[in-house]
Design an enzyme around this catalytic site. Structure first.
Site, PDB file in Angstrom:
ATOM      1  N   GLU A 195      -3.146   6.565  -2.940  1.00  0.00           N
ATOM      2  CA  GLU A 195      -3.897   7.821  -2.830  1.00  0.00           C
ATOM      3  C   GLU A 195      -3.031   8.950  -2.271  1.00  0.00           C
ATOM      4  O   GLU A 195      -3.086  10.084  -2.736  1.00  0.00           O
ATOM      5  CB  GLU A 195      -5.131   7.603  -1.953  1.00  0.00           C
ATOM      6  CG  GLU A 195      -6.148   6.710  -2.649  1.00  0.00           C
ATOM      7  CD  GLU A 195      -7.325   6.373  -1.757  1.00  0.00           C
ATOM      8  OE1 GLU A 195      -8.357   7.020  -1.898  1.00  0.00           O
ATOM      9  OE2 GLU A 195      -7.186   5.467  -0.908  1.00  0.00           O
ATOM     10  N   GLU A 213      -9.673  -1.255  -2.854  1.00  0.00           N
ATOM     11  CA  GLU A 213     -10.648  -1.087  -1.769  1.00  0.00           C
ATOM     12  C   GLU A 213     -11.955  -1.835  -2.001  1.00  0.00           C
ATOM     13  O   GLU A 213     -12.569  -2.336  -1.050  1.00  0.00           O
ATOM     14  CB  GLU A 213     -10.958   0.406  -1.559  1.00  0.00           C
ATOM     15  CG  GLU A 213      -9.842   1.184  -0.868  1.00  0.00           C
ATOM     16  CD  GLU A 213      -8.767   1.690  -1.808  1.00  0.00           C
ATOM     17  OE1 GLU A 213      -8.734   1.233  -2.979  1.00  0.00           O
ATOM     18  OE2 GLU A 213      -7.968   2.535  -1.400  1.00  0.00           O
TER      19      GLU A 213
HETATM   20  C1  LIG Z   1      -8.487   4.798   2.633  1.00  0.00           C
HETATM   21  C2  LIG Z   1      -8.081   3.742   1.709  1.00  0.00           C
HETATM   22  O1  LIG Z   1      -8.703   4.016   0.492  1.00  0.00           O
HETATM   23  C3  LIG Z   1      -8.496   2.425   2.238  1.00  0.00           C
HETATM   24  C4  LIG Z   1      -7.431   1.407   2.075  1.00  0.00           C
HETATM   25  O2  LIG Z   1      -6.295   1.665   1.807  1.00  0.00           O
HETATM   26  S1  LIG Z   1      -7.955  -0.155   2.334  1.00  0.00           S
HETATM   27  C5  LIG Z   1      -6.502  -1.136   2.191  1.00  0.00           C
HETATM   28  C6  LIG Z   1      -6.053  -1.263   0.782  1.00  0.00           C
HETATM   29  N1  LIG Z   1      -4.973  -2.185   0.698  1.00  0.00           N
HETATM   30  C7  LIG Z   1      -5.183  -3.464   0.441  1.00  0.00           C
HETATM   31  O3  LIG Z   1      -6.286  -3.926   0.274  1.00  0.00           O
HETATM   32  C8  LIG Z   1      -3.946  -4.308   0.339  1.00  0.00           C
HETATM   33  C9  LIG Z   1      -4.203  -5.649   0.924  1.00  0.00           C
HETATM   34  N2  LIG Z   1      -3.017  -6.449   0.856  1.00  0.00           N
HETATM   35  C10 LIG Z   1      -2.702  -7.162  -0.208  1.00  0.00           C
HETATM   36  O4  LIG Z   1      -3.356  -7.153  -1.228  1.00  0.00           O
HETATM   37  C11 LIG Z   1      -1.498  -8.016  -0.117  1.00  0.00           C
HETATM   38  O5  LIG Z   1      -1.276  -8.293   1.257  1.00  0.00           O
HETATM   39  C12 LIG Z   1      -0.226  -7.346  -0.683  1.00  0.00           C
HETATM   40  C13 LIG Z   1      -0.351  -7.309  -2.206  1.00  0.00           C
HETATM   41  C14 LIG Z   1      -0.068  -5.955  -0.119  1.00  0.00           C
HETATM   42  C15 LIG Z   1       1.006  -8.173  -0.293  1.00  0.00           C
HETATM   43  O6  LIG Z   1       0.824  -9.498  -0.706  1.00  0.00           O
HETATM   44  P1  LIG Z   1       1.868 -10.641  -0.265  1.00  0.00           P
HETATM   45  O7  LIG Z   1       3.235 -10.167  -0.541  1.00  0.00           O
HETATM   46  O8  LIG Z   1       1.395 -11.893  -0.896  1.00  0.00           O
HETATM   47  O9  LIG Z   1       1.769 -10.737   1.309  1.00  0.00           O
HETATM   48  P2  LIG Z   1       0.531 -11.109   2.233  1.00  0.00           P
HETATM   49  O10 LIG Z   1       0.772 -12.449   2.806  1.00  0.00           O
HETATM   50  O11 LIG Z   1      -0.768 -10.860   1.564  1.00  0.00           O
HETATM   51  O12 LIG Z   1       0.680  -9.996   3.362  1.00  0.00           O
HETATM   52  C16 LIG Z   1       1.803  -9.993   4.240  1.00  0.00           C
HETATM   53  C17 LIG Z   1       1.327  -9.581   5.607  1.00  0.00           C
HETATM   54  O13 LIG Z   1       0.916  -8.211   5.522  1.00  0.00           O
HETATM   55  C18 LIG Z   1      -0.401  -8.071   6.032  1.00  0.00           C
HETATM   56  N3  LIG Z   1      -1.053  -7.006   5.247  1.00  0.00           N
HETATM   57  C19 LIG Z   1      -1.028  -6.831   3.911  1.00  0.00           C
HETATM   58  N4  LIG Z   1      -1.704  -5.706   3.591  1.00  0.00           N
HETATM   59  C20 LIG Z   1      -2.153  -5.181   4.738  1.00  0.00           C
HETATM   60  C21 LIG Z   1      -2.904  -4.033   5.060  1.00  0.00           C
HETATM   61  N5  LIG Z   1      -3.310  -3.156   4.143  1.00  0.00           N
HETATM   62  N6  LIG Z   1      -3.205  -3.837   6.352  1.00  0.00           N
HETATM   63  C22 LIG Z   1      -2.777  -4.673   7.322  1.00  0.00           C
HETATM   64  N7  LIG Z   1      -2.052  -5.777   7.076  1.00  0.00           N
HETATM   65  C23 LIG Z   1      -1.749  -6.014   5.790  1.00  0.00           C
HETATM   66  C24 LIG Z   1      -1.054  -9.417   5.797  1.00  0.00           C
HETATM   67  O14 LIG Z   1      -2.136  -9.612   6.670  1.00  0.00           O
HETATM   68  C25 LIG Z   1       0.108 -10.359   6.089  1.00  0.00           C
HETATM   69  O15 LIG Z   1       0.208 -10.461   7.479  1.00  0.00           O
HETATM   70  P3  LIG Z   1       0.687 -11.853   8.151  1.00  0.00           P
HETATM   71  O16 LIG Z   1       2.045 -12.110   7.600  1.00  0.00           O
HETATM   72  O17 LIG Z   1       0.647 -11.579   9.589  1.00  0.00           O
HETATM   73  O18 LIG Z   1      -0.308 -12.878   7.706  1.00  0.00           O
END
Ligand SMILES: C[C@H](O)CC(=O)SCCNC(=O)CCNC(=O)[C@H](O)C(C)(C)COP(=O)(O)OP(=O)(O)OC[C@H]1O[C@@H](n2cnc3c(N)ncnc32)[C@H](O)[C@@H]1OP(=O)(O)O
Length: 720
Positions: free
Chosen positions: A114, A134
């Protein structure tokens, strides 16, 4: 959530490069957001800065808003993020007097994407992945994504990305106009700087996403697209509100303009933070990652070895599903069967699995053939001499498995991990005739193994932590969510869900309509009800498992003769096209009136009569009656140390049984109801209907002390 920063460096060319630094995924923590705004304001103020490039450090642009922030706000640890402030931030980027260009390598997710859409251009590397995930967290894009994405790529594609949390790669993003140019990682920063300076000097257009109208479909078409999206969302998840709210927000922007859309987005985003759905999905997100953290295994400093070649013994449904999963994720696989006929059948099943990917457009025919070339079918152990992992997937027969494991020990190299897919047999028994119990581990996949995302890794007291670490790594590489459990009959998942069908059979015996029971469960959000599940698993397997449970847990097996009665007539569930349902084509299950003949026969044999109180139960009560015994068994599984932590059972229930993630998993759901109530209901049913419903000591103690079922044992002991 309060960690990370942004760094700013101003080059001699007058470009300020602002880099997000918050490993591992450069999430937007509160500190990152404030630092970003500080750097941005400084860059706007400084006379030596002409343009700005936004980048992420370490090959990742940004993983979105720090999800810990959501959790902290829900728990009132953190004040609500000032969404107005964040809106102002993305607005500030968009209307800045100096051009901003996002330089995207790796992931640009959620708030990260975004922010990039508020910039005037986006340059990416070929490996970039873009996504607005999201909705998977129970919220909607909250940094302007609902308004900017449709204006950049059109409503149809934007809805597809947002509603399905679909990842797109750089090439597709470029075709759609979301990315302006693709360059190599080495070129990324230089290209982004140039692009920004080109905008400064009017060699490239100054594009403000919110002002774009050329990609939005004409009003009549837009209305149709939004209506279709709404219908689909309702069909996909009738219990969820936030997808519909998201569509309303997008619609507001189309009908009343992007400002009105942004306002509505901000309000909805804040409200959704506090929904039970969001809380549950955030819990599932962190619990899923926590399955990889196992005390005494993953904290020993061991590194996964690189297992490159895998062999599978047995090409039946399970073996061929596992082989499909492995070759799809680039593992060369040797598949062994005992004769040509079985081997061909196994290979054909794998081919059919891949072809279904081709049919669904997930894979080209060329890729399908390349993937299939990773598979080698064999009839002996000759090719096992250099494999790193063997997965035995023959039928659950102790003698057969013992013989196979003795042969594997002889034919495989000494480092090779020997895994079994058994769902019921004690692993120590399987390895009884070997001297390698420390390399024996359970790899319990769920049918169909190439689609169900859970892998239960079973260890005994002999299994080396290294073997578990290696299997965890393979699990992750083949995109499974692994949970590590201890050896016992049924392990965690099957044991926990055994009472699901048992209680349903009990209700059926007492006169309840079986389709009403299934309907109540699917209405709650389970993918299938207990009877449809039994059809899918197959009556032979169900009966075999039932016998094993009767032997090991005689106090809590509900003895119904219905399945044996149906098996006598060769009704074995979906495979025979007759079970509790009739099956037409590949998927269609139709209520089968003839099933009642068996039910009536059984009732008259057992002299059972309809229970007027039970048949009157409403859907909500049926769900409780079917799922509270599941909670009870989950408590036993936890108490016995079969599962390490309650959140692992949440993940097991969601990824293995399809328990609705928006209810947080079985233990999380139980705590949301309150252990006291679960206990009270089970006790009442025990009095009325017998010991099958008796609450276990773990549940009774925690209910009495008012301690959540999911509280860690040490914390709970202190309060008990
Ligand atoms: C205002 C906005 O519209 C609202 C938002 O942005 S809401 C958030 C949107 N973002 C997400 O949903 C992304 C969520 N994350 C993911 O899908 C996956 O973690 C990823 C594709 C980024 C990476 O995947 P991958 O490489 O397999 O690593 P993965 O094991 O999942 O994550 C690595 C570490 O990062 C952390 N992490 C990943 N995304 C994170 C996030 N958005 N916030 C906080 N921690 C996060 C995980 O908890 C993990 O921590 P750990 O090692 O302590 O367990």
């Amino acid at each position: 959530m309060s960690k990370g920063r942004t760094d700013m460096e101003v080059g001699a060319d007058g470009v300020a490069v602002i880099a997000v630094v918050n490993p591992p995924v450069n999430a937007l923590s509160v500190d990152v957001l404030y630092s970003l705004m500080g750097n941005y304001e400084e860059a706007i103020r400084r006379n030596d800065v002409r343009a700005i490039v936004l980048i992420g450090k370490g090959g990742i642009f940004c993983g979105g808003l720090d999800i810990n922030v959501l959790g902290a706000i829900q728990k009132n640890i953190l004040e609500k993020v000032k969404v107005d402030y964040i809106d102002a931030m993305t607005d500030a980027l968009e209307v800045a007097v100096k051009p901003l260009v996002a330089a995207i390598d790796g992931l640009a997710f959620g708030g990260g994407l975004e922010f990039s859409m508020a910039c005037q251009a986006r340059i990416s590397t070929p490996m970039a992945q873009l996504c607005l995930p999201e909705l998977q967290l129970g919220v909607i894009p909250g940094f302007g994504g609902t308004q900017r994405l449709p204006r950049l790529i059109g409503l149809t594609k934007a809805l597809e990305m947002i509603m399905l949390s679909k990842h797109i790669r750089a090439e597709e993003a470029h075709q759609l106009g979301l990315v302006d140019a693709i360059v190599s990682p080495e070129e990324l920063l230089r290209a982004a700087r140039h692009w920004a300076l080109d905008i400064c000097e009017s060699r490239r257009p100054w594009v403000r996403a919110l002002s774009k109208t050329d990609k939005i479909e004409p009003p009549e078409q837009a209305r149709e697209i939004l209506k279709f999206a709404r219908d689909q969302a309702q069909k996909r998840a009738p219990n969820l509100k936030h997808p519909l709210i998201c569509i309303d927000v997008i619609k507001e922007g189309i009908v009343s303009g992007p400002r009105a859309g942004l306002r509505k987005e901000g309000i909805a985003f804040q409200e959704l933070f506090f929904s039970d759905t969001c809380k549950s999905l955030v819990h599932v997100f962190f619990s899923q990652r926590a399955t990889l953290k196992i005390a005494g295994v993953t904290d020993l400093g061991l590194m996964p070895r690189n297992l490159t070649k895998v062999a599978i013994v047995g090409g039946g449904l399970m073996g061929s599903g596992i082989a499909t999963s492995l070759i799809l994720n680039h593992y060369p696989v040797v598949l062994k069967e005992e004769n040509e006929k079985f081997l061909n059948a196994g290979v054909d099943r794998i081919k059919a699995n891949l072809q279904s990917h081709v049919r669904k457009g997930k894979m080209t025919q060329e890729k399908c053939e390349k993937t299939l070339s990773l598979l080698t079918g064999v009839l002996d152990y000759e090719r096992f001499k250099d494999v790193d992992l063997v997965i035995e997937a023959v039928m659950d027969n102790v003698k057969l498995k013992q013989q196979i494991f003795a042969e594997l020990e002889r034919h495989c190299p000494p480092h090779c991990i020997l895994a079994t897919t058994t769902s019921t047999i004690d692993l120590r028994l399987i390895g009884q005739n070997t001297n390698c119990q420390d390399r024996i581990v359970g790899a319990h996949f769920f049918n169909p193994a190439h689609t169900v995302p859970l892998l239960e890794i079973v260890r005994t007291q002999h299994t080396l932590p290294q073997a578990v670490i290696d299997l965890l790594d393979v699990g992750k590489k083949i995109k499974k969510t692994p949970i590590v459990v201890r050896n016992c009959t049924g392990f965690a998942v099957n044991r926990m869900f055994f009472p699901y069908t048992q209680t349903a059979l009990f209700l059926l015996d007492r006169g309840m309509d079986l389709y009403k029971i299934d309907h109540a469960c699917t209405g709650f959000g389970m993918p299938v009800g207990p009877f449809r599940l039994a059809d899918h698993v197959g009556f032979g397997v169900a009966l075999g498992t039932g016998m094993q449970y009767l032997e090991d847990f005689p106090d809590r097996v509900y003895k119904s003769m219905l399945v044996p009665l149906m098996i006598e007539d060769k009704w074995t569930g979906k495979a025979s096209k007759r079970g509790f349902y009739m099956y037409e084509g590949r998927r269609k299950a139709i209520p089968d009136p003839d099933t009642m003949t068996y039910v009536d026969k059984l009732r008259s044999m057992a002299g059972s009569s309809t229970d007027p109180e039970l048949v009157k139960l409403e859907d909500k009560d049926i769900v409780e009656m079917v799922l509270f015994p599941v909670i009870n068994e989950a408590c036993r599984v936890l108490d016995e140390g079969v599962a390490v932590k309650a959140s692992d059972l949440d993940i097991a229930s969601v990824f293995g049984m399809g328990f609705p993630p928006y209810r947080g998993g079985i233990m999380y759901w139980a705590d949301s109801i309150d252990a006291k109530r679960v206990h009270a209901m089970l006790s009442e049913w025990e009095k009325k209907y017998g010991q099958f419903f008796r609450p276990c000591s773990y549940l009774s103690e925690r209910a009495a002390a008012g301690v959540p079922l999911s509280a860690a044992t040490s914390q709970a002991k202190a309060r008990l």
